[in-house]
Enzyme design. Sequence first.
Site, short mmCIF file in Angstrom:
data_model
loop_
_atom_site.label_atom_id
_atom_site.label_comp_id
_atom_site.label_asym_id
_atom_site.label_seq_id
_atom_site.Cartn_x
_atom_site.Cartn_y
_atom_site.Cartn_z
N ARG A 255 3.23 7.27 11.20
CA ARG A 255 2.75 6.76 12.48
C ARG A 255 2.55 7.93 13.44
O ARG A 255 3.40 8.84 13.52
CB ARG A 255 3.74 5.78 13.12
CG ARG A 255 3.73 4.39 12.51
CD ARG A 255 2.38 3.68 12.67
NE ARG A 255 2.36 2.37 12.05
CZ ARG A 255 1.88 2.12 10.83
NH1 ARG A 255 1.37 3.08 10.09
NH2 ARG A 255 1.87 0.88 10.36
N ASN B 252 0.82 -1.22 0.00
CA ASN B 252 0.00 0.00 0.00
C ASN B 252 0.85 1.27 0.00
O ASN B 252 0.36 2.35 0.33
CB ASN B 252 -0.99 -0.01 1.18
CG ASN B 252 -0.31 -0.22 2.51
OD1 ASN B 252 0.91 -0.11 2.61
ND2 ASN B 252 -1.09 -0.53 3.54
N GLN C 56 -4.48 3.57 18.54
CA GLN C 56 -5.58 3.40 17.59
C GLN C 56 -6.48 2.25 18.04
O GLN C 56 -5.93 1.19 18.35
CB GLN C 56 -5.03 3.12 16.18
CG GLN C 56 -4.37 4.36 15.61
CD GLN C 56 -3.93 4.21 14.16
OE1 GLN C 56 -3.45 5.16 13.57
NE2 GLN C 56 -4.06 3.05 13.57
N HIS D 161 -7.35 6.00 10.32
CA HIS D 161 -6.22 5.41 9.58
C HIS D 161 -6.73 4.66 8.34
O HIS D 161 -7.10 3.49 8.40
CB HIS D 161 -5.48 4.45 10.52
CG HIS D 161 -4.17 3.99 10.01
ND1 HIS D 161 -3.23 3.40 10.82
CD2 HIS D 161 -3.61 4.03 8.78
CE1 HIS D 161 -2.16 3.09 10.11
NE2 HIS D 161 -2.38 3.45 8.86
P1 NDP Z 1 10.17 1.80 3.44
O1 NDP Z 1 10.81 0.75 4.28
O2 NDP Z 1 10.25 1.66 1.96
O3 NDP Z 1 10.71 3.23 3.81
C1 NDP Z 1 11.04 3.62 5.09
C2 NDP Z 1 12.17 4.61 4.99
O4 NDP Z 1 12.36 5.20 6.26
C3 NDP Z 1 13.49 3.96 4.58
O5 NDP Z 1 14.01 4.67 3.49
C4 NDP Z 1 14.33 4.12 5.83
O6 NDP Z 1 15.65 4.38 5.56
C5 NDP Z 1 13.74 5.40 6.42
N1 NDP Z 1 14.12 5.59 7.81
C6 NDP Z 1 14.12 4.69 8.81
N2 NDP Z 1 14.54 5.28 9.94
C7 NDP Z 1 14.83 6.55 9.63
C8 NDP Z 1 15.32 7.65 10.38
N3 NDP Z 1 15.64 7.51 11.68
N4 NDP Z 1 15.48 8.84 9.74
C9 NDP Z 1 15.21 8.97 8.43
N5 NDP Z 1 14.74 7.95 7.66
C10 NDP Z 1 14.56 6.76 8.27
O7 NDP Z 1 8.64 1.83 3.89
P2 NDP Z 1 7.41 2.56 3.22
O8 NDP Z 1 7.89 3.82 2.58
O9 NDP Z 1 6.61 1.62 2.41
O10 NDP Z 1 6.56 2.89 4.52
C11 NDP Z 1 7.07 3.78 5.51
C12 NDP Z 1 6.16 3.80 6.72
O11 NDP Z 1 4.90 4.35 6.37
C13 NDP Z 1 5.80 2.42 7.28
O12 NDP Z 1 6.83 1.91 8.12
C14 NDP Z 1 4.55 2.70 8.03
O13 NDP Z 1 4.84 3.16 9.33
C15 NDP Z 1 3.92 3.85 7.23
N6 NDP Z 1 2.76 3.38 6.44
C16 NDP Z 1 1.54 3.95 6.69
C17 NDP Z 1 0.43 3.49 6.02
C18 NDP Z 1 -0.92 4.12 6.22
O14 NDP Z 1 -1.93 3.51 5.88
N7 NDP Z 1 -1.01 5.32 6.75
C19 NDP Z 1 0.51 2.38 5.07
C20 NDP Z 1 1.87 1.97 4.79
C21 NDP Z 1 2.93 2.42 5.50
P3 NDP Z 1 16.71 3.28 5.17
O15 NDP Z 1 15.99 2.06 4.71
O16 NDP Z 1 17.44 4.02 4.08
O17 NDP Z 1 17.46 3.06 6.42
#
Ligand code: NDP
Length: 399
Positions: A285, A147, A314, A333
């Site tokens: 989140r 998603n 939630q 959400h």
């Molecule tokens: P990804 O794993 O593709 O992306 C997460 C990114 O966050 C990665 O690039 C990671 O960096 C980065 N990251 C982690 N820790 C840090 C930090 N301390 N500072 C800066 N960047 C950081 O996941 P998605 O993009 O698919 O999803 C992200 C989040 O969105 C999910 O974990 C979830 O919480 C939320 N979400 C919400 C939804 C909703 O319905 N509202 C649905 C789907 C997701 P790197 O890997 O480079 O370390």
Amino acid sequence: MAKVVCVLYDDPVDGYPKSYPRDSIPEIKVYPDGQTAPTPKSIDFVPGTLLGSVSGELGLRKFLESQGHTLVVTSDKDGPGCRLEQELPDAEVVISQPFWPAYLTRERIAKAPKLKLALTAGIGSDHIDLQAAMERGITVAEITYCNSISVAEHVVMMILSLVRNYLPSYQWVVRGGWNIADCVTRSYDLEGMEVGTVAAGRIGLAVLRRLKPFDVKLHYTDRHRLPASVEKELNLTWHPNTESLVRVCDVVTLNCPLHPETEHMIDDAMLAKFKRGAYLINTARGKLCDRDAIVRALESGQLAGYAGDVWFPQPAPKDHPWRTMPHHGMTPHISGTSLSAQARYAAGVREVLECWFEGRPIRDEYLIVQGGQLAGVGARSYSAGDTTGGSEDAARFKG
Ligand code: NDP
């Protein structure tokens, strides 16, 4: 034979739908980075139907029961003695959606001695105490990418609705008004603004790509830098940390997972570094932000608007201040559980369960915890620890 406990949100108040606005949904076979969409051997549901609510059962009942497993589906997940807690003692698999999270705290994990797999039907496994899961050897997996684009679309919608003051203007029409001046005293163009994402993973990068045609200046910060070719293509400015990014941006969107390193990253001190009148969009989140600091920033005008769909806990208690704070565009959400997204994560859950029961490996890209440590996507994007503290407050929604 295993007991599978599946925690899903309630059906619509008028009952499970008998029809839908559209007859089909597009089938997405490959995601933008080349990862394939879920590949279960088969499915027992119609894509485009409501799968994420209790009666939808993620389309799992026939598959599980035909193999002799037991499927328990419930929305009753909070408070001592809830159905989830009653079912935990002999559950082998717990499935939960982030939209209506079954908080698996250390205490609850201790009540589930047979639990081996905690599966997130969606993305984001912060509702599970990952530290406790590691210590107990529980596998944690989610349906990576299912998603991400759904959320990226939602982020763009929320940015535009805040900057252009859409929601209050719509309300004037509903109330029978024609109050143009009232609508436009908070309305701007997005064009030319500095827009930044905290994290440029699957969602963050998709947001950047979608915003490029709006002729904005794009910024990002992330633990790993994007390829130089992507930075050049989107004309991105990279920042070494969040503080550096928020100082220059008019619009900030949060797209990182919740883990101990990111919990409450947006607090009073960080908000003081934002440009006055910035907009903050959080579909990642709720706990990335200090709840009351957001309210204070909106009341003082430090933030011009806040929108998102994620809360903590939630469901949000009825008196959660984000329901009533000024200039917000909050929804429950929902961004990652459109009917389109549900079809993908239901298929992904089926794929993972097929692997689990046949003893085949789960895709590395779905893994968060395995063999007592962070694994797969979890090893790259999470940090060890627990972010479920305070989740028991979700029980107040019922009360
Ligand atoms: P990804 O794993 O593709 O992306 C997460 C990114 O966050 C990665 O690039 C990671 O960096 C980065 N990251 C982690 N820790 C840090 C930090 N301390 N500072 C800066 N960047 C950081 O996941 P998605 O993009 O698919 O999803 C992200 C989040 O969105 C999910 O974990 C979830 O919480 C939320 N979400 C919400 C939804 C909703 O319905 N509202 C649905 C789907 C997701 P790197 O890997 O480079 O370390």
